[in-house]
Design an enzyme around this catalytic site. Structure first.
Site, PDB file in Angstrom:
ATOM      1  N   LYS A 141       0.862  -1.198   0.000  1.00  0.00           N
ATOM      2  CA  LYS A 141       0.000   0.000   0.000  1.00  0.00           C
ATOM      3  C   LYS A 141       0.889   1.236   0.000  1.00  0.00           C
ATOM      4  O   LYS A 141       1.789   1.371   0.839  1.00  0.00           O
ATOM      5  CB  LYS A 141      -0.884  -0.013   1.258  1.00  0.00           C
ATOM      6  CG  LYS A 141      -2.055   0.939   1.178  1.00  0.00           C
ATOM      7  CD  LYS A 141      -3.077   0.522   0.138  1.00  0.00           C
ATOM      8  CE  LYS A 141      -4.391   0.098   0.751  1.00  0.00           C
ATOM      9  NZ  LYS A 141      -5.312  -0.472  -0.278  1.00  0.00           N
TER      10      LYS A 141
ATOM     11  N   THR B 172      -3.420  -5.566   0.542  1.00  0.00           N
ATOM     12  CA  THR B 172      -2.845  -4.235   0.761  1.00  0.00           C
ATOM     13  C   THR B 172      -3.675  -3.480   1.799  1.00  0.00           C
ATOM     14  O   THR B 172      -3.149  -2.662   2.547  1.00  0.00           O
ATOM     15  CB  THR B 172      -2.730  -3.431  -0.554  1.00  0.00           C
ATOM     16  OG1 THR B 172      -4.017  -3.085  -1.012  1.00  0.00           O
ATOM     17  CG2 THR B 172      -1.979  -4.213  -1.620  1.00  0.00           C
TER      18      THR B 172
ATOM     19  N   ARG C  26      28.325  34.349  -8.072  1.00  0.00           N
ATOM     20  CA  ARG C  26      27.027  33.976  -8.658  1.00  0.00           C
ATOM     21  C   ARG C  26      26.046  33.640  -7.553  1.00  0.00           C
ATOM     22  O   ARG C  26      26.439  33.472  -6.378  1.00  0.00           O
ATOM     23  CB  ARG C  26      27.182  32.781  -9.611  1.00  0.00           C
ATOM     24  CG  ARG C  26      27.614  31.513  -8.904  1.00  0.00           C
ATOM     25  CD  ARG C  26      27.611  30.285  -9.813  1.00  0.00           C
ATOM     26  NE  ARG C  26      28.012  29.095  -9.069  1.00  0.00           N
ATOM     27  CZ  ARG C  26      28.003  27.868  -9.557  1.00  0.00           C
ATOM     28  NH1 ARG C  26      27.614  27.638 -10.805  1.00  0.00           N
ATOM     29  NH2 ARG C  26      28.369  26.851  -8.805  1.00  0.00           N
TER      30      ARG C  26
ATOM     31  N   GLN D 247      29.869  20.628  -6.628  1.00  0.00           N
ATOM     32  CA  GLN D 247      30.543  19.352  -6.342  1.00  0.00           C
ATOM     33  C   GLN D 247      31.373  19.435  -5.061  1.00  0.00           C
ATOM     34  O   GLN D 247      31.310  18.566  -4.191  1.00  0.00           O
ATOM     35  CB  GLN D 247      31.478  18.980  -7.516  1.00  0.00           C
ATOM     36  CG  GLN D 247      30.785  18.436  -8.748  1.00  0.00           C
ATOM     37  CD  GLN D 247      30.371  19.486  -9.762  1.00  0.00           C
ATOM     38  OE1 GLN D 247      30.117  20.640  -9.407  1.00  0.00           O
ATOM     39  NE2 GLN D 247      30.256  19.105 -11.023  1.00  0.00           N
TER      40      GLN D 247
ATOM     41  N   HIS E 101      19.340  27.611 -11.595  1.00  0.00           N
ATOM     42  CA  HIS E 101      20.051  28.746 -12.177  1.00  0.00           C
ATOM     43  C   HIS E 101      19.253  30.047 -12.107  1.00  0.00           C
ATOM     44  O   HIS E 101      18.033  30.046 -12.262  1.00  0.00           O
ATOM     45  CB  HIS E 101      20.397  28.458 -13.645  1.00  0.00           C
ATOM     46  CG  HIS E 101      21.145  27.171 -13.849  1.00  0.00           C
ATOM     47  ND1 HIS E 101      22.375  26.921 -13.288  1.00  0.00           N
ATOM     48  CD2 HIS E 101      20.826  26.046 -14.534  1.00  0.00           C
ATOM     49  CE1 HIS E 101      22.787  25.710 -13.631  1.00  0.00           C
ATOM     50  NE2 HIS E 101      21.855  25.151 -14.384  1.00  0.00           N
TER      51      HIS E 101
HETATM   52  O1  LIG Z   1      28.819  24.097  -9.508  1.00  0.00           O
HETATM   53  C1  LIG Z   1      28.674  23.825 -10.711  1.00  0.00           C
HETATM   54  N1  LIG Z   1      29.051  22.603 -11.180  1.00  0.00           N
HETATM   55  C2  LIG Z   1      28.928  22.256 -12.492  1.00  0.00           C
HETATM   56  O2  LIG Z   1      29.272  21.115 -12.876  1.00  0.00           O
HETATM   57  C3  LIG Z   1      28.393  23.211 -13.370  1.00  0.00           C
HETATM   58  N2  LIG Z   1      28.131  23.200 -14.718  1.00  0.00           N
HETATM   59  C4  LIG Z   1      27.596  24.416 -15.018  1.00  0.00           C
HETATM   60  O3  LIG Z   1      27.222  24.755 -16.168  1.00  0.00           O
HETATM   61  N3  LIG Z   1      27.511  25.203 -13.893  1.00  0.00           N
HETATM   62  C5  LIG Z   1      28.002  24.474 -12.853  1.00  0.00           C
HETATM   63  N4  LIG Z   1      28.153  24.760 -11.539  1.00  0.00           N
END
Ligand SMILES: O=c1[nH]c(=O)c2[nH]c(=O)[nH]c2[nH]1
Length: 302
Positions: A11, A58, A177, A229, A257
């Site tokens: 469920k 269920t 940014r 990352q 973005h």
């Molecule tokens: O922090 C980011 N990692 C990316 O891999 C990436 N690729 C991108 O176009 N902008 C960003 N910004």
């Protein structure tokens, strides 16, 4: 000619609410969750031979969740998921595994006239606490805890430069940014051999959730981010250090973005680079950056 390769059923979207009454303090606490149960076992004949005798309906699974919620604590959700999963595996000899997913929704206590209200709450965000567990006969209980839908933004303190460039690259480098994401952060616990092992460490589950949330927010805010990352990796390392029973931490971060808008065509308005103040938030496409970080050892590999 054909064979059943895999099957599970149960469920989904069981909505559950529980209140706890503290007569002495004159207060109530509430928990709201959405539960999914899926059972595996010797259920093949229900698919291939219309043999419903092996089917724990269920609806029965749903009623079981309500009854167990009445008889047991529903928090932390890791504990309740383990109670529900163990119940199915222990009650039915032909059921060998139970997947239990719990999504816990936020009900935050109201502050009225500067005081915590005894029984009124509000939804302060769509963020949820999630648990995905599997109770497997003869093996134990695996638990994956998660934070989802935690929306964050920083208006500066994020850069992205030095990335690979070739004839397909249009993106410019940036030293300043906007960074915004909807955090999905998970941490996988060591395998618990039994429900008793889960019960032995109950406070650890809230502690890990609080630490993961705090580390996520603090690192997001304070890191001079060179990339999503690298910032997410720093979060993972800290959560592993804070929660010794956790074997691996994972993040999935959409890069939401915000594009600069060149307004120089209108009377030379300056709105790019260090002069940028008005941006166009984008819905899609979006970057999506994911990783899992585990403790160093023979099994760790990319
Ligand atoms: O922090 C980011 N990692 C990316 O891999 C990436 N690729 C991108 O176009 N902008 C960003 N910004």
């Amino acid at each position: 000619m054909s064979q059943l390769s895999y099957a599970r059923y149960g469920k989904d979207n069981i909505r559950l609410y529980k209140r706890e009454i503290d007569e002495k303090a004159g207060t109530q606490s509430v928990v709201e969750m959405t539960v999914c149960t899926l059972l595996e076992g010797d259920i093949e004949t229900s698919y291939t031979k219309a043999d419903n005798s092996v089917v724990v309906a269920t609806d029965t699974q749903k009623q079981t969740v309500y009854i167990l919620a009445k008889q047991n604590p529903v928090t932390p959700p890791e504990l309740f998921a383990s109670i529900v999963g163990s119940h199915f595996v222990e009650t039915y000899p032909h059921i060998h595994a139970a997947h239990v997913k719990i999504i816990q929704h936020r009900w935050t206590r109201m502050t009225i006239d500067g005081k915590p209200h005894p029984h009124s709450f509000f939804r302060d965000s769509e963020e949820v606490r999630v648990v995905e567990s599997v109770a497997r006969e003869g093996e134990g209980i695996s638990i994956h805890s998660k934070i989802e839908k935690l929306l964050v933004l920083k208006s500066t303190g994020s850069a992205f430069h030095g990335f690979h460039r070739d004839e397909y690259t249009q993106l410019g480098e940036t030293w300043d940014r906007i960074l915004s994401t909807e955090v999905e952060a998970g941490w996988r616990w060591k395998l618990f051999k039994s429900l008793a092992e889960v019960k032995a460490v109950i406070p650890k589950f809230d502690q890990a959730w609080e630490a993961a949330r705090e580390i996520t927010l603090k690192t997001f805010a304070t890191d001079e981010s060179p990339s999503v990352q690298n910032t997410m990796y720093k979060m993972c390392e800290q959560i592993l250090a804070a929660a010794p029973l956790v074997e691996a931490v994972d993040y999935s971060l959409p890069n939401k973005h915000y594009f600069e808008i060149d307004l120089s065509w209108h009377k030379g308005l300056k709105n790019t680079g260090k002069d940028a103040t008005v941006y166009a938030p984008q819905s899609n496409p979006n970057g999506l950056i994911q990783c899992t970080v585990s403790r160093k050892g023979p099994t760790a590999k990319l």
